[in-house]
Write an enzyme that holds these catalytic residues in place. Structure first.
Site, short mmCIF file in Angstrom:
data_model
loop_
_atom_site.label_atom_id
_atom_site.label_comp_id
_atom_site.label_asym_id
_atom_site.label_seq_id
_atom_site.Cartn_x
_atom_site.Cartn_y
_atom_site.Cartn_z
N CYS A 222 0.67 -1.23 -0.09
CA CYS A 222 0.00 0.09 0.13
C CYS A 222 0.71 1.28 -0.01
O CYS A 222 0.58 2.22 -0.87
CB CYS A 222 -0.87 -0.02 1.22
N HIS B 215 -2.36 6.96 4.63
CA HIS B 215 -1.20 6.13 4.65
C HIS B 215 0.27 6.70 4.10
O HIS B 215 0.97 6.07 3.35
CB HIS B 215 -1.68 4.83 3.80
CA CA Z 1 -3.02 -1.93 -0.27
#
Ligand code: CA
Length: 467
Positions: free
Chosen positions: A75, A133
């Protein structure tokens, strides 16, 4: 019946063209990114058990990219690449960050320019809804990184049920697991969701479109679904009475909720007659982690975290009636890094000359104005596991694990990477190796320790090994 002379018809068509060109000036951009969605889990890539009619409509009304890659197989780094338009290995974002609100180094380096920084300079309103993130410290907050609006969470995932979100302040969460339980940030203000999180994000996305319809906008709709934890409401679960595997059923329900949200955003664009002037991308941030969330990457080999195709070739489609053909399958390799370059070219957004983009404007390639592949090569490095890959034309060199000899595949003829052609093709292998080495020389080492270096992660890994 009244008929137009050829001359009148020509005039009318010119008038229509210039009108649509004027409207196409600075198209809106909507990037819908799913999290850990498998290559095979959308209808346009052949999924049969999870209907995704709204996601499929992006491909049907626009372009399906059959060879669409992200720049990393997990990610955080993948998102860092997308948002800067540059290989994140160039600036040391090569690990999933730890959730550290106290650490200004644990996230996207502040010297880097985001797509929102650039689009903001030419008048775009930029919003992100969902998963960030890219760092949990104040310096990494989306509003510090070029965005004007934020509704989402700072960590790498989130729990979906409002009653489980028991930590009000994002700064009070002491690690990744706790960050999954924080309230949602509306800019800097914590708010407690009232709905299943995916629906809550879809609401926020629709509100963003409605409230910014009078100016060019960029919406980054960053669903954390269908990333774990696998959680869905009865409403969505009931859509899948025929799926008996519990994990797959919940996963299907989560994907279905995302598809509903995509439909609502597209519907809002239609309602405001902005469909023609809005470029919509849909993609996943990495390949499906098949055992974790029951996603599927077939026929690709490997899964999330892997240098095989299943790690970083993802569902990828774009729709823009004002400038892209309809119903086309584009088969040359493209990259998530191309999104920034494409919108920059269309909008005249400035690019920092110190930080040249690794992507290219895809529009002339897709329309056929430019012939040949958009990229000489697509690269991958995962520093900690020492995995590498380079795709050029039909061929791919892959080092699937540390200290493994380079392997060679023709991923056009052999999409599942089953026949290693290395021994019979030393020249191709050597050329790819040299190209990969040249790219690697432009990279730096990771600049912050990752989630994998936390005790919680290492204990889990130890337990898994002992089993
Ligand atoms: Ca991901």
């Amino acid at each position: 019946m009244k008929t137009h002379s050829p001359r009148t018809t020509l005039f009318l068509s010119l008038a229509v063209t210039s009108f649509s060109m004027a409207r196409a000036d600075k198209p809106n951009l909507v990037v819908i990114m799913a999290d850990d969605l498998g290559y095979a889990d959308v209808g346009f890539n052949g999924c049969e058990d999870i209907p995704t009619p709204h996601i499929d409509s992006i491909a049907a009304d626009g372009v399906k990219f059959t060879n669409g890659y992200v720049s990393y197989a997990v990610c955080g780094p993948s998102r860092a690449g997308f948002i800067t338009g540059r290989y994140e290995q160039r600036f040391g974002f090569e690990r999933n960050p730890q959730y550290r609100p106290d650490d200004p180094k644990m996230g996207l380096p502040t010297e880097e320019t985001t797509i929102a920084n650039s689009l903001g300079k030419v008048g775009y309103r930029c919003g992100v809804v969902g998963k960030w993130h890219l760092g949990a410290n104040d310096v990494h907050h989306p509003l510090e990184r070029g965005f004007h609006q934020f509704f989402g969470h700072l960590g790498g995932g989130h729990r979906y049920m409002p009653e489980e979100l028991t930590i009000k302040e994002s700064t009070a969460a002491t690690g990744e697991a706790e960050s999954y339980r924080t309230w949602i940030l509306n800019n800097h203000t914590p708010v407690k969701p009232t709905k299943y999180l995916t629906d809550q994000f879809s609401d926020a996305a629709v509100t963003f479109v409605s409230s910014n319809k009078d100016k060019p906008f960029f919406l980054f709709l960053s669903y954390n679904a269908p990333h774990t934890p696998l959680q869905a409401t009865t409403e969505y679960l009931n859509r899948f009475p025929d799926i008996t595997d519990k994990k797959r059923k919940t996963y299907a329900a989560m994907v279905s909720a995302v598809d509903d949200g995509v439909g609502r955003v597209l519907g809002k664009l239609r309602e405001f007659k902005m469909e023609d002037n809005t470029l919509v991308f849909f993609l996943s941030d990495n390949g499906g982690p098949t055992t974790k969330n029951a996603s599927r990457n077939t026929p690709l080999k490997g899964d999330k975290g892997s240098a095989w195709e299943g790690g970083y070739r993802v569902p990828f489609a774009a729709r823009w009636p004002g400038g892209l053909p309809k119903g086309k399958a584009y088969r040359q390799p493209v990259s998530s890094l191309d999104i920034f370059a494409t919108i920059a070219a269309l909008s005249g957004a400035p690019i920092d000359p110190q930080r040249p983009l690794d992507g290219v404007n895809l529009v002339p390639y897709v329309t056929g104005k430019k012939i040949g592949p958009p990229h000489e090569a697509i690269y991958l490095r995962m520093f900690d596991s020492q995995k590498y890959a380079i795709r050029s034309g039909d061929h791919k060199l892959v080092i699937p694990a540390r200290n493994v000899k380079p392997q060679l595949y023709n991923v056009t003829a052999d999409v599942s990477e089953s026949t290693n052609l290395a021994s019979g093709n030393p020249e191709i292998l050597d050329e790819l190796k040299q190209n990969l080495d040249a790219w690697t020389r432009g990279l730096v080492e990771p600049r912050f320790p990752g989630l994998i270096h936390t005790p919680a992660y290492q204990n889990r890994a130890k337990k898994a090994k002992a089993k």
